[in-house]
Scaffold this motif. Sequence first.
Motif, PDB file in Angstrom:
ATOM      1  N   GLN A   1       0.839  -1.209   0.000  1.00 28.97           N
ATOM      2  CA  GLN A   1       0.000   0.000   0.000  1.00 28.97           C
ATOM      3  C   GLN A   1       0.875   1.260   0.000  1.00 28.97           C
ATOM      4  O   GLN A   1       2.063   1.202   0.267  1.00 28.97           O
ATOM      5  N   ASP A   2       0.241   2.408  -0.261  1.00 34.50           N
ATOM      6  CA  ASP A   2       0.986   3.682  -0.216  1.00 34.50           C
ATOM      7  C   ASP A   2       1.322   4.073   1.218  1.00 34.50           C
ATOM      8  O   ASP A   2       2.348   4.680   1.481  1.00 34.50           O
ATOM      9  N   GLN A   3       0.406   3.750   2.142  1.00 33.95           N
ATOM     10  CA  GLN A   3       0.590   4.133   3.547  1.00 33.95           C
ATOM     11  C   GLN A   3       0.596   2.893   4.438  1.00 33.95           C
ATOM     12  O   GLN A   3      -0.202   1.982   4.227  1.00 33.95           O
TER      13      GLN A   3
END
Length: 329
Positions: A233-235
């Motif tokens: 994921q991005d975060q």
Amino acid sequence: MKRALITGITGQDGSYLAEWLLQQGYEVHGVVRRASTENFERIQHIRDRITLHQADLLDQLSLISVLQKVRPHEVYNLAAMSFVPTSWVQPVLTAEFTALGVTRMLEAVRLVDPSIRFYQASSSEMFGKVKECPQDENTPFHPRSPYGVAKVYGHWITVNYRESYGMFCCSGILFNHESPRRGKEFVTRKVTYAAARIKLGLQDKLKLGNLDARRDWGYAGDYVRAMWLMLQQDQPDDYVIATGEMHSVRELVEVAFDYVGLDWEKYVEIDPALLRPAEVDLLCGNAAKAKRVLGWEPQVSFTELIHMMVDADLKRVQKEIAAGRSDDC
Ligand code: NAP
Ligand code: F7E
């Protein structure tokens, strides 16, 4: 090519995760601890496609050295003392492996390369005496064993390294997950192995503890996909991974014995020695966040899982009989 390092690669989850990462094109490295005889049964079939390194969660320098050598993009910290009853017998060692071991691994990552993405194997045992049902990422913890307490520490230190240092650290709060590779002391495998042995005439009794305990049981092969998805994921974030269905130990026994055509009540005995000093009566997870953000959903149902495990144990026991080395009961 992405490189991943798995601690606990010789365990149930480590072996499925290694397979999954190989399928995704990763170079896979694993941490193993020294033993007088090798314990690589679960990874034998992929042994020539992975690289193993000796290190131990109790030994900080060994963890740093392995990271310096491998320089992974992702670390999956699955190693732990994972059997709840043993945590009452060895509470201090459990804390060393299962709690402080996480800090040692995080410190090694921070020192060698803080951009490494880190997955921590947290557990539904942290919910213990549950405050609500089903449990999700916001449900308060009330662990009921030294194991559960150690996992709460591991969870919060993972969150803390994310918040303190901005590291990409995720905690997967996984509910019970099982497979034909599950250790024989855990209740699902204990039951499926016994059902196979009783069916094949090698055993005539099965001693169990609390038949009323209820768990949310899923398939380990499904759950390792969720671990990997968290690190893509991005975060970084924390996720509950569960099926959302709850079954009792009694139902588990019924499903396994029915499958081999036996009446479980003729074989099961309650052994008070198997009752726990403090029990987790029920666990049921709400994995809505994992579904929404990761697109993750379990694919194997409870009944399919237990049938899969009984089938595997029947085959295994038949092979043992053919080789003349069936375990004595
Ligand atoms: P498992 O089959 O018991 O495997 C545990 C692994 O940890 C083994 O490879 C073991 O190595 C290794 N290990 C233990 N102590 C170590 C040490 N000091 N240094 C290095 N390695 C060590 O457990 P699992 O079911 O795969 O679970 C994986 C992780 O998820 C664990 O952290 C567990 O607590 C957690 N978890 C499991 C579940 C579940 O339902 N399965 C649910 C939630 C969380 P050896 O082979 O040398 O013993
Ligand atoms: O027990 C009851 C027992 O040992 C399940 C670990 O992977 O999942 C696992 O922990 C239930 C308990 O798993 C027997 O009292 C009855 O209520 O299979 P288990 P666990 O304790 O839930 C969590 C999520 C983890 O994180 C852990 O690492 O079954 N039970 N009779 C029995 N349990 C066992 N083992 N043996 C019996 O004879």
